[in-house]
Design a protein around this motif. Sequence first.
Motif: not given
Length: 247
Positions: A188-192, A197-200, A216-223
């Motif tokens: 998994e590359v895209v995780t919470p 870490a990237a956005q901060e 799509m929905v899951r990833l959008l929910d991840l932010g």
Amino acid sequence: MAHRGFSLEGLENTMVAFEGAVELGYRYVETDVHATRDGVVVAFHDHSLDRLTDRVGRIPDLSWREVSRARIGARPQPVPQLEELLGAWPDLRVNIDIKSPGAILPLARVIERTRAHDRVCIASFSDQRRREGLMRLTRPVVTSAGQTTAARFRAAAALPPLVRTPVVARVLAGVDGLQVPVRRSGVEVVTPTTVEAAQEVGAFVHVWTVNEVPEMVRLLDLGVDGIVTDRADLLKEVLQARGEWLG
């Protein structure tokens, strides 16, 4: 972001596909670039014409005149020049993936000639290729990390929170964000954690290539900050349902 435009007929990276994305209301499209033997930058993914067109041959070995004769799909469409895409919709944002070293200088010349610095994002799997492209521009552009930088970021993001932020900031210095798959080689590359870490440190996270609504929905929910998709129609519906469509 509309991946190679939007076409359900297999007309990827054609003006018809880019027009399809624009007609849906997209302001961001993704494309790939190569340069012909005589230095014309074309919007095309593969290194050769063989898979997608009625012609054969490696693009760097062919002249623009030869490439211009190729046709894509059952509803035949020509291979477009990048400059044609940039000129057709002056407000359209274009994510450009540099696919070959020979495209670096010709691409820089197109961006300079069209003054498109403020509406392109330069990307490449190769960090070196991406950096060389940026060095040839007279003004800064948005850019995303290559594979090596993305791998270093994943390692940094796994550090304890107290030490993570400065390390991530150093790793991502010189790029504006990450454009990554959901997973690579089963990991998994895209995780919470990676999104946070990237956005901060102020870096965006775009995920490719996502074509299923639940994902799509899951990833959008991840932010995540953006989704790159072949199904621009479905992504638009998802964003509209969430009240997040900005088209």
